[in-house]
Design a protein around this motif. Sequence first.
Motif, PDB file in Angstrom:
ATOM      1  N   SER A  21      -1.323  -1.089   9.855  1.00 27.70           N
ATOM      2  CA  SER A  21      -1.019  -1.693   8.856  1.00 27.70           C
ATOM      3  C   SER A  21      -0.628  -3.045   9.100  1.00 27.70           C
ATOM      4  CB  SER A  21       0.338  -0.915   8.410  1.00 27.70           C
ATOM      5  OG  SER A  21       1.364  -0.751   9.179  1.00 27.70           O
ATOM      6  N   ALA A  22      -0.897  -3.758   7.934  1.00 29.40           N
ATOM      7  CA  ALA A  22      -0.731  -5.065   8.011  1.00 29.40           C
ATOM      8  C   ALA A  22       0.852  -5.518   7.822  1.00 29.40           C
ATOM      9  CB  ALA A  22      -1.450  -5.938   7.121  1.00 29.40           C
ATOM     10  N   LEU A  23       1.536  -6.452   8.260  1.00 24.61           N
ATOM     11  CA  LEU A  23       2.906  -6.703   8.014  1.00 24.61           C
ATOM     12  C   LEU A  23       3.196  -6.920   6.704  1.00 24.61           C
ATOM     13  CD1 LEU A  23       3.559  -8.602  11.611  1.00 24.61           C
ATOM     14  CD2 LEU A  23       4.440  -6.236  10.824  1.00 24.61           C
ATOM     15  N   GLU A  24       2.228  -7.616   6.156  1.00 32.28           N
ATOM     16  CA  GLU A  24       2.337  -8.204   4.594  1.00 32.28           C
ATOM     17  C   GLU A  24       1.851  -7.115   3.651  1.00 32.28           C
ATOM     18  OE1 GLU A  24      -1.781  -9.678   6.303  1.00 32.28           O
ATOM     19  OE2 GLU A  24       0.276  -9.578   6.897  1.00 32.28           O
ATOM     20  N   ALA A  25       1.759  -5.843   4.137  1.00 31.55           N
ATOM     21  CA  ALA A  25       1.001  -4.832   3.284  1.00 31.55           C
ATOM     22  C   ALA A  25       2.253  -4.564   2.275  1.00 31.55           C
ATOM     23  CB  ALA A  25       1.044  -3.340   4.078  1.00 31.55           C
ATOM     24  N   VAL A  26       1.982  -4.340   0.889  1.00 30.64           N
ATOM     25  CA  VAL A  26       3.071  -4.105  -0.064  1.00 30.64           C
ATOM     26  C   VAL A  26       3.023  -2.608  -0.507  1.00 30.64           C
ATOM     27  CG1 VAL A  26       3.616  -4.627  -2.332  1.00 30.64           C
ATOM     28  CG2 VAL A  26       2.825  -6.480  -0.790  1.00 30.64           C
ATOM     29  N   GLY A  27       4.170  -1.974  -0.357  1.00 31.83           N
ATOM     30  CA  GLY A  27       4.516  -0.638  -1.046  1.00 31.83           C
ATOM     31  C   GLY A  27       4.368   0.485  -0.050  1.00 31.83           C
ATOM     32  N   PHE A  28       3.598   0.212   1.319  1.00 29.28           N
ATOM     33  CA  PHE A  28       3.256   1.439   2.178  1.00 29.28           C
ATOM     34  C   PHE A  28       4.499   2.289   2.554  1.00 29.28           C
ATOM     35  CE2 PHE A  28       2.089   2.658   6.720  1.00 29.28           C
ATOM     36  CZ  PHE A  28       1.163   3.811   6.184  1.00 29.28           C
ATOM     37  N   LEU A  29       5.463   1.354   3.138  1.00 26.11           N
ATOM     38  CA  LEU A  29       6.908   2.034   3.368  1.00 26.11           C
ATOM     39  C   LEU A  29       7.665   2.644   2.236  1.00 26.11           C
ATOM     40  CD1 LEU A  29       8.173   0.257   6.627  1.00 26.11           C
ATOM     41  CD2 LEU A  29       7.092   2.696   6.405  1.00 26.11           C
ATOM     42  N   ALA A  30       7.361   1.802   1.305  1.00 30.27           N
ATOM     43  CA  ALA A  30       8.166   2.299  -0.013  1.00 30.27           C
ATOM     44  C   ALA A  30       7.716   3.657  -0.628  1.00 30.27           C
ATOM     45  CB  ALA A  30       8.162   1.129  -1.140  1.00 30.27           C
ATOM     46  N   ALA A  31       6.406   3.800  -0.567  1.00 33.61           N
ATOM     47  CA  ALA A  31       5.778   5.233  -1.021  1.00 33.61           C
ATOM     48  C   ALA A  31       6.313   6.319  -0.045  1.00 33.61           C
ATOM     49  CB  ALA A  31       4.134   5.130  -1.054  1.00 33.61           C
ATOM     50  N   ILE A  32       6.214   5.844   1.188  1.00 33.66           N
ATOM     51  CA  ILE A  32       6.552   7.032   2.248  1.00 33.66           C
ATOM     52  C   ILE A  32       7.961   7.295   2.130  1.00 33.66           C
ATOM     53  CG2 ILE A  32       6.913   7.353   4.747  1.00 33.66           C
ATOM     54  CD1 ILE A  32       4.240   5.742   4.841  1.00 33.66           C
ATOM     55  N   THR A  33       9.060   6.223   2.106  1.00 31.48           N
ATOM     56  CA  THR A  33      10.496   6.512   1.987  1.00 31.48           C
ATOM     57  C   THR A  33      10.773   7.197   0.683  1.00 31.48           C
ATOM     58  OG1 THR A  33      10.789   4.423   1.297  1.00 31.48           O
ATOM     59  CG2 THR A  33      10.958   4.848   3.636  1.00 31.48           C
TER      60      THR A  33
END
Length: 128
Positions: A76-88
């Motif tokens: 995952s790119a450090l600038e990826a938007v929403g990845f951790l938000a969707a997971i958490t």
Amino acid sequence: MPADTDLARLLAGMDPAPHPEPYVFVTVAELPAGLVPRATIREDEGLSAVVTAAEAAAHGLAGAFPCAGITLRVHSALEAVGFLAAITRALADAGIGTNPVAGFHHDHLFVPWDRRDDAMAVLRELAT
């Protein structure tokens, strides 16, 4: 392979890998010699570190939040938007607290040790 920013690809390819040993969070002024943390962050109050429960005990450190480590093996790119938000969010919806840590190549989750199997099921479902 370059880091990815596409949310759909990141979720589909997250490939979660649980670590076999329990971790705990500790706080110290400096790391004791020989202690190899999984993650660290410097705070005003001291150095927070994520270490195996066995390492904490061996160094006489009081650990908090016995947890399972899960590495998301997608790059995952450090600038990826929403990845951790969707997971958490998905984990929160299942009543599972999580402490995410972003690394240069991968994201890492620390979830309650006794909910690790539930967390893996949520992650696998989210990836489909």
